[in-house]
Design an enzyme around this catalytic site. Sequence first.
Site, mmCIF file in Angstrom:
data_model
loop_
_atom_site.group_PDB
_atom_site.id
_atom_site.type_symbol
_atom_site.label_atom_id
_atom_site.label_comp_id
_atom_site.label_asym_id
_atom_site.label_seq_id
_atom_site.Cartn_x
_atom_site.Cartn_y
_atom_site.Cartn_z
ATOM 1 C CD GLN A 264 -3.613 -4.656 6.377
ATOM 2 O OE1 GLN A 264 -3.722 -3.589 5.771
ATOM 3 N NE2 GLN A 264 -4.011 -5.800 5.847
ATOM 4 C CE LYS B 226 -3.844 -2.431 2.156
ATOM 5 N NZ LYS B 226 -4.657 -2.727 3.337
ATOM 6 C CG ASP C 107 -9.472 -0.164 4.896
ATOM 7 O OD1 ASP C 107 -9.189 -0.549 3.748
ATOM 8 O OD2 ASP C 107 -8.780 -0.395 5.900
HETATM 9 N N1 GUN Z 1 -7.022 -7.058 6.017
HETATM 10 C C1 GUN Z 1 -7.358 -7.775 4.907
HETATM 11 N N2 GUN Z 1 -7.876 -6.959 3.964
HETATM 12 C C2 GUN Z 1 -7.849 -5.716 4.475
HETATM 13 C C3 GUN Z 1 -8.242 -4.444 3.963
HETATM 14 O O1 GUN Z 1 -8.738 -4.291 2.842
HETATM 15 N N3 GUN Z 1 -8.045 -3.384 4.811
HETATM 16 C C4 GUN Z 1 -7.526 -3.527 6.051
HETATM 17 N N4 GUN Z 1 -7.393 -2.435 6.799
HETATM 18 N N5 GUN Z 1 -7.150 -4.685 6.546
HETATM 19 C C5 GUN Z 1 -7.317 -5.777 5.761
#
Ligand code: GUN
Length: 292
Positions: free
Chosen positions: A96, A52, A119
């Site tokens: 996350q 990211k 998100d």
């Molecule tokens: N864990 C697995 N997929 C995601 C996501 O799209 N965002 C976040 N913050 N954590 C995740």
Amino acid sequence: MILLDGKATATKVKSDIAEKVKERQANGQKIPHLAAVIVGSDGGSLTYVANKIKACEECGFKSTLIQFEETISEQELLDKVQELNNDPEIDGYIVQLPLPKHIDEEKILMAVNPLKDVDGFHPENVGKMALGLPTFVSATPAGILELLKHYRIETEGKNCVIVGRSNIVGSPLSILLSKNTNPGNCTVTLAHSKTRNLKEVCLKADIIIAAIGRPNFITAEMVREGAVVIDVGTTRVTDATRERGWRLVGDVDFENVAPKSSYITPVPGGVGPMTIASLMINTLKSLELRNL
Ligand code: GUN
């Protein structure tokens, strides 16, 4: 069979974003700034977050990585969330998941300012998404829609079976694909662990989306000839032949399903890169929604 190349599509999306960022810069407008919070040292989560941050660089965004030890208290994490909510430099941020067991995930997600929730996990944004109002749509469902759009895959009137009802993927995707939009207008079935006769249900699918997190769960006998197959799974399995000792495996038995499908996503290089590209779209949107 046509491979749905998420990596190439994501590269195109990110370069379009980078162009827009350059324009913003030329106009003296704010440059998007994404923060990512990670707790602990789970290998998968570290890789996702690193990707990211790398995508931010590719898009010309600023980024901040905030790492905490596994032992951080819930209150300390809530304090950081408040700090990010109040920091005018940060346009959007993600925490996350998963978080360690001693931290109430729901409590943390509820504390995120919905205007910075790139998100799209906050109940206010999930509600807006369900009603079709402008908001942040969570990145994996948004990435899948973007991929279907990019390859001009007809969805109207099609039977779509989604296997897996998670809050992050299956559930929002079932809502989005049933809407009167393009992509959309599907007749959606949301299958899950209590679904009876899953094979028969899947065989009715024109579009099958596997999001259960169980390697090779969708086998060839569950897939109709000519179906579109989208694989959201990314499970790490040990693999001594690889230098790093593991490889990513999807929810679909790719080798045997691919020859039957009209379009199929690979793992890796399918949905994963699109998820990250969609997070970048949301981060740029966080500025646009506030007219910044
Ligand atoms: N864990 C697995 N997929 C995601 C996501 O799209 N965002 C976040 N913050 N954590 C995740």
